[in-house]
Design a protein around this motif. Structure first.
Motif, PDB file in Angstrom:
ATOM      1  N   PHE A  80       0.814  -1.212   0.000  1.00 22.12           N
ATOM      2  CA  PHE A  80       0.000   0.000   0.000  1.00 22.12           C
ATOM      3  C   PHE A  80       0.850   1.266   0.000  1.00 22.12           C
ATOM      4  O   PHE A  80       0.325   2.375   0.155  1.00 22.12           O
ATOM      5  CB  PHE A  80      -0.946  -0.029   1.209  1.00 22.12           C
ATOM      6  CG  PHE A  80      -1.860  -1.220   1.170  1.00 22.12           C
ATOM      7  CD1 PHE A  80      -2.960  -1.225   0.335  1.00 22.12           C
ATOM      8  CD2 PHE A  80      -1.581  -2.358   1.912  1.00 22.12           C
ATOM      9  CE1 PHE A  80      -3.789  -2.338   0.264  1.00 22.12           C
ATOM     10  CE2 PHE A  80      -2.400  -3.473   1.851  1.00 22.12           C
ATOM     11  CZ  PHE A  80      -3.513  -3.461   1.018  1.00 22.12           C
TER      12      PHE A  80
ATOM     13  N   TYR B  30      -8.882  -4.872  -4.770  1.00 19.18           N
ATOM     14  CA  TYR B  30      -7.637  -4.239  -5.179  1.00 19.18           C
ATOM     15  C   TYR B  30      -7.618  -4.049  -6.690  1.00 19.18           C
ATOM     16  O   TYR B  30      -7.853  -4.982  -7.448  1.00 19.18           O
ATOM     17  CB  TYR B  30      -6.437  -5.110  -4.785  1.00 19.18           C
ATOM     18  CG  TYR B  30      -6.478  -5.610  -3.366  1.00 19.18           C
ATOM     19  CD1 TYR B  30      -6.526  -4.725  -2.295  1.00 19.18           C
ATOM     20  CD2 TYR B  30      -6.488  -6.975  -3.094  1.00 19.18           C
ATOM     21  CE1 TYR B  30      -6.570  -5.188  -0.993  1.00 19.18           C
ATOM     22  CE2 TYR B  30      -6.527  -7.448  -1.792  1.00 19.18           C
ATOM     23  CZ  TYR B  30      -6.573  -6.555  -0.741  1.00 19.18           C
ATOM     24  OH  TYR B  30      -6.622  -7.015   0.545  1.00 19.18           O
TER      25      TYR B  30
ATOM     26  N   PRO C 238      -6.555   1.711  -4.195  1.00 16.75           N
ATOM     27  CA  PRO C 238      -6.021   0.584  -3.429  1.00 16.75           C
ATOM     28  C   PRO C 238      -4.513   0.400  -3.601  1.00 16.75           C
ATOM     29  O   PRO C 238      -3.816   0.097  -2.636  1.00 16.75           O
ATOM     30  CB  PRO C 238      -6.801  -0.612  -3.985  1.00 16.75           C
ATOM     31  CG  PRO C 238      -8.090  -0.030  -4.458  1.00 16.75           C
ATOM     32  CD  PRO C 238      -7.737   1.317  -5.000  1.00 16.75           C
TER      33      PRO C 238
ATOM     34  N   ARG D  48       0.216   9.688   0.143  1.00 17.10           N
ATOM     35  CA  ARG D  48      -0.082   8.269  -0.048  1.00 17.10           C
ATOM     36  C   ARG D  48       0.591   7.424   1.020  1.00 17.10           C
ATOM     37  O   ARG D  48      -0.022   6.515   1.596  1.00 17.10           O
ATOM     38  CB  ARG D  48       0.392   7.832  -1.438  1.00 17.10           C
ATOM     39  CG  ARG D  48       0.337   6.339  -1.663  1.00 17.10           C
ATOM     40  CD  ARG D  48      -1.073   5.826  -1.694  1.00 17.10           C
ATOM     41  NE  ARG D  48      -1.142   4.370  -1.757  1.00 17.10           N
ATOM     42  CZ  ARG D  48      -2.252   3.687  -1.965  1.00 17.10           C
ATOM     43  NH1 ARG D  48      -3.390   4.330  -2.116  1.00 17.10           N
ATOM     44  NH2 ARG D  48      -2.245   2.377  -2.005  1.00 17.10           N
TER      45      ARG D  48
ATOM     46  N   THR E  40      -5.288   2.868   4.755  1.00 17.28           N
ATOM     47  CA  THR E  40      -5.505   1.939   3.644  1.00 17.28           C
ATOM     48  C   THR E  40      -5.313   0.491   4.090  1.00 17.28           C
ATOM     49  O   THR E  40      -6.015  -0.413   3.620  1.00 17.28           O
ATOM     50  CB  THR E  40      -4.570   2.259   2.465  1.00 17.28           C
ATOM     51  OG1 THR E  40      -3.213   2.296   2.918  1.00 17.28           O
ATOM     52  CG2 THR E  40      -4.922   3.597   1.843  1.00 17.28           C
TER      53      THR E  40
ATOM     54  N   MET F  29     -12.185  -1.428  -1.030  1.00 19.84           N
ATOM     55  CA  MET F  29     -11.577  -0.240  -0.449  1.00 19.84           C
ATOM     56  C   MET F  29     -12.190   1.024  -1.050  1.00 19.84           C
ATOM     57  O   MET F  29     -12.544   1.960  -0.336  1.00 19.84           O
ATOM     58  CB  MET F  29     -10.066  -0.279  -0.668  1.00 19.84           C
ATOM     59  CG  MET F  29      -9.390  -1.456  -0.002  1.00 19.84           C
ATOM     60  SD  MET F  29      -7.622  -1.581  -0.404  1.00 19.84           S
ATOM     61  CE  MET F  29      -6.971  -0.114   0.417  1.00 19.84           C
TER      62      MET F  29
ATOM     63  N   PHE G 242     -13.804   6.293  -0.195  1.00 20.46           N
ATOM     64  CA  PHE G 242     -12.599   5.540   0.157  1.00 20.46           C
ATOM     65  C   PHE G 242     -12.753   5.156   1.613  1.00 20.46           C
ATOM     66  O   PHE G 242     -12.449   5.934   2.517  1.00 20.46           O
ATOM     67  CB  PHE G 242     -11.362   6.408  -0.083  1.00 20.46           C
ATOM     68  CG  PHE G 242     -10.090   5.628  -0.284  1.00 20.46           C
ATOM     69  CD1 PHE G 242     -10.047   4.549  -1.149  1.00 20.46           C
ATOM     70  CD2 PHE G 242      -8.923   5.991   0.381  1.00 20.46           C
ATOM     71  CE1 PHE G 242      -8.869   3.834  -1.349  1.00 20.46           C
ATOM     72  CE2 PHE G 242      -7.745   5.291   0.181  1.00 20.46           C
ATOM     73  CZ  PHE G 242      -7.719   4.211  -0.679  1.00 20.46           C
TER      74      PHE G 242
END
Length: 877
Positions: A340, A576, A609, A640, A647, A661, A684
């Motif tokens: 991730f 994903y 994802p 991120r 995540t 996700m 999300f």
């Protein structure tokens, strides 16, 4: 609850002669029809778990029908009426319309109803296409120098029947088709239809046996193959071409999947997914192999009339549908935590020194984290496409390179194409294991190669033996790109993609790592193109695969569709999706995208994802672009990495609940038309609304956003919006429309790190949108390995109360590497005035421990390291 007293079938089972029904949940019923009365209780490759808690249901016979009611779903079957069909089965979801499911497998067609040609067996040059208007379903078949073949079912008696098809001929000349049934072949002339968007019907009368048999449509004469085929139908003679019996259901379906988006520059049609606005879906599992990959016994093949399907009747409760799918087909694969983070890939012949001396130093210079280096196909020797050694010109010291990468906290992924050349030095290993030569196959660019049948255990072992010398140097992340070679998996009842993805997951699991494949899914290997749809479909891939949309063409339209595509992949249970962030191809201006398009791609990737920068030789790194795109990309790549605690928790939620996700707005707000109309925005998790910018510009870019009921606070500006309503949101390249639901709690990493696992998670920020009560459970484990399967995992419950502030619960559970203390940064958003006091566990905090930003309406509170084993409370007064 009526079931035969002497029936040895599982609980919650109803039998009526040759029909058997298993009530698996209030919204899911298994339906079987066995001509010999012998049913199947073993799991299949798709349906691995039917041992579910028996729900309440009632059953009775009413008006000659078996009726099963669960409170959420009513199923009706006309007694003694034979195999299931749209003529004898009715489903009535509680909040949906009564419907009649069509029982049909890919590759077969019933009598008197048309079938989509692209769902049949395609060979030669025949392939799925979708670039013309007016076709039905997800597309049509072009390349009719090949063949569309199918198994015909349900012909009531031997005799003459019309074999018809819908075609388009956009040329000015008559083309020629060949219709085949057994040994009979009939030529059919196909006059021009006016354009490729105009369709006509043609066909021939052939004598067919009772039942049907094998039929096909192909080209009658070389040079006269320029026509497309949309659908086929076998009817009584003199009967008009019939309408699609499930056209309304297909129109209501929210879409779900296709094998890839290779070369797509905008929206593409999708095959049906699980979720449909009319509230039901039939997953036909009749031809799927058993869970161990072995074909079902002949008596249970669809050719002998056996039917096995799962009728989902969820109404508008789409979340329940996904839970049912997860319970039936198994949980999603558990990815390692580093997956991730940020992946960098480029189809380019990089050298070892390029990674060491240029690429990683640039990431470090700009403070951009990096977790995965993807080494594309050029690293291989003796052939760049499918060699099974390292190219010494690029990697003179592979062990040194991999050791360097490991020391820098990087994982290395290698691109593999599933074939081997006969002149490869390692081919002798393969033949020694297999005991014979592999067959020649078609591979990329006419490359002469030998191909595998992965259904053969010996060939499968020989194939994975080719990987072992690489893994001996370092644990490799394998990218088995099945785009372009003609290796196969011939076991009936399994999609080749799904099968090889499962084998990669098992191979890596066997090394004590979290096994997954990163590949296409749900269909069969091809030489660059869509293949025929296999009966088993994509329903098992989530257990093994990070799906990848592959070689897209970068446009604004494709960026918008990529957001929708991730959402709809989630609607078949695939949590994903991995896009080429930036797009693989860009047909204009050389190797660089327009700076604004590049920056918006990276923003989009930050809330996906998987974020994997990739291109076909083009530049996709921030420092390849001018300001302000450079700073925007750097900002969102850092974001991120900070999002990984969030995540990673969403990934665990996906495994436990079946929820993806990236969640379509319709999952949470099915009663609002806007939830279906605003296709590029999504949730999300449940508390974060993301609306990627999909149009050009650097400043003052306007994006229409639909806000569902409740209050939503802009993560970047602090402005709040109350729905349901549509608002125009204005952004520059440094911001994007991201909104937190009132009561939503978002955990992120406080400290900047060069990679996900560079240091323990001992500093966490909690972004809290005030205005409503809320809760979030933060998930943690070791991040790699199988300890989570043995219970080595932990949850920390965080609650926000408008009356009591933020409560951080004691960590529940533990795992190797769990931190004993953690410093928390609590940011309260949508606060209109500075608080008079801030309290930690009832004691007033020093003024230096907190601050208030009036412009963004945010209170920021920093705690010292606190024990994770005891609850903590932060409040304002």
């Amino acid at each position: 609850m009526a079931a035969d007293d002497d029936d040895p079938s599982p609980p919650a089972t109803v039998r009526d002669g040759r029909a058997r029904f298993q009530v698996l949940s209030p919204t899911l019923i298994r339906m079987e029809y066995a001509p010999d009365g012998r049913f199947e209780d073993r799991p299949t490759f798709n349906a691995v778990n039917r041992d579910l808690p028996a729900p309440a249901y009632t059953t009775d016979v009413e008006g000659g029908e078996r009726v099963i009611r669960t409170g959420r779903l009513t199923l009706r079957y006309r007694l003694n009426s034979g195999p299931f069909s749209e003529r004898n089965v009715t489903v009535e979801p509680r909040d949906g319309e009564a419907a009649h499911p069509v029982w049909r497998l890919a590759g077969e067609c019933g009598f008197g109803v048309p079938c989509e040609a692209e769902l049949l067996r395609l060979s030669g040059g025949a392939a799925l296409a979708d670039d013309q208007r007016g076709s039905t379903g997800p597309g049509f078949v072009d390349g009719m120098d090949g063949t569309v073949a199918w198994t015909q079912r349900g012909v009531p008696a031997a005799g003459p029947r019309r074999v018809a098809f819908r075609y388009a001929n956009g040329t000015t000349e008559t083309q020629a088709a060949l219709v085949t049934a057994g040994d009979t072949r009939v030529r059919v002339d196909l006059p021009p239809t006016g354009s490729w968007d105009d369709w006509a019907e043609a066909g021939a009368v052939l004598t067919l046996p009772a039942g049907g048999g094998n039929l096909s449509v192909g080209c009658a004469e070389q040079g006269l193959c320029a026509f497309n085929v949309d659908s086929v139908a076998v009817t009584a003679t003199g009967v008009p071409y019939p309408p699609m019996p499930d056209a309304a259901h297909s129109a209501a379906n929210l879409g779900g999947w296709r094998r890839s988006l290779d070369y797509a520059d905008g929206p593409r049609p999708l095959f049906d997914g699980l979720l449909s606005r009319d509230g039901w879906f039939l997953l036909n599992d009749s031809a799927t192999a058993l869970a161990d990959g072995k074909p079902r016994p002949a008596r249970n093949s669809s050719q002998n009339g056996y039917q096995d399907g799962y009728l989902f009747g969820y109404g508008q409760d789409y979340r329940q549908a996904l839970k049912d799918l997860r319970d039936l087909t198994g949980p999603a694969v558990t990815l390692p935590r580093w997956a991730f983070g940020t992946w960098f890939s480029r189809y380019y012949p990089y050298k070892d020194a390029d990674y060491r001396d240029d690429i990683l130093p640039a990431f470090r210079k700009y403070g951009v984290p990096l977790d995965v280096l993807v080494v594309d196909t050029d690293f291989k020797s003796p052939h760049f496409w499918n060699g099974w050694g390292w190219n010494p010109q690029l990697f003179p010291d592979p062990e040194g390179f991999l050791g360097w990468a490991t020391g820098e906290g990087l994982r290395v992924a290698l691109n593999i194409h599933p074939s081997i050349r006969a002149d490869d030095p390692r081919y002798a290993e393969v033949t020694a294991t297999v005991g014979h030569e592999l067959p020649e196959g078609a591979c990329e660019a006419g490359n002469p190669c030998r191909v595998f049948d992965f259904s053969d255990p010996v060939q499968l072992r020989a194939y994975f033996d080719l990987h072992r010398p690489f893994d001996a140097l370092a644990p490799i992340v394998w990218w088995p790109d099945t785009c372009c070679d003609s290796s196969v998996a011939t076991t009936p009842g399994i999609s080749p993609d799904s099968w090889i993805n499962a084998q990669y997951a098992a191979y890596i699991d066997g090394q004590g790592r979290r096994g997954f494949s990163w590949n296409r899914s749900g269909s069969g290997f091809t030489v660059y193109g869509e293949s025929a749809v296999y009966p088993a479909g994509p329903w098992a891939d989530h257990r093994y695969t990070v799906d990848t949309s592959m070689d897209t063409t970068s446009t604004w339209e494709l960026l918008a569709f990529a957001a929708r595509y991730t959402v709809l992949r989630g609607a078949i249970g695939m949590p994903y999706e991995s896009h080429d962030i930036g797009g693989h191809n860009y047909p204009k201006n050389g190797n660089r995208l327009p700076p604004d398009l590049y920056a918006r791609w990276v923003q989009f990737g930050a809330f996906q994802p998987v974020l994997r920068l990739h291109s076909n030789h083009g530049y996709r790194l921030p420092w390849d672009y001018p300001q302000p795109a450079r700073d925007a990309a750097v900002k969102f790549l850092r974001l991120r990495e900070a999002l990984v605690p969030y995540t990673y928790t969403l990934a665990r939620q996906a495994r436990d609940t079946g929820l993806p996700m990236a969640r379509g707005m319709f999952l949470n707000y099915p009663g609002f038309q806007e939830a279906y109309d605003f296709t590029s925005q999504y949730l999300f998790g449940d508390d974060l609304l993301v609306a990627p910018v999909t149009g050009p510009g650097t400043d003052g870019v306007r994006t229409q956003v639909w806000f569902p009921p409740g209050t939503w606070t802009d993560w970047f500006t602090g402005r709040s919006y109350t729905g349901p309503k549509v608002e125009t949101i204005t952004t520059d390249l440094g911001t994007m429309p991201v909104f937190q639901r009132a009561g939503g709690i978002l955990p992120t990493r406080t400290d900047d790190v060069p990679a996900v696992d560079a240091s323990p998670l001992d500093k966490v920020t909690l972004d809290v949108a005030t205005g409503a009560d809320g809760e979030f459970r933060l998930y943690e484990d070791a991040g790699e390995g199988h300890g989570d399967r043995a219970g080595e995992l932990a949850w920390t419950t965080v609650r926000y109360s408008t009356a009591g502030g933020v409560t951080i619960g004691a960590r529940d559970g533990t795992f190797p590497g769990a931190v004993a203390t953690r410093a928390w940064t609590v940011r309260l958003h949508a606060v209109d005035a500075a608080p008079a006091r801030v309290l930690l566990n009832g004691a007033e905090m020093d003024g230096g421990a907190w601050s208030f930003d009036a412009d963004t309406r945010t209170v920021t509170i920093q705690t010292p390291p606190l024990p994770t084993g005891t609850p903590q409370r932060v409040s304002v007064a």
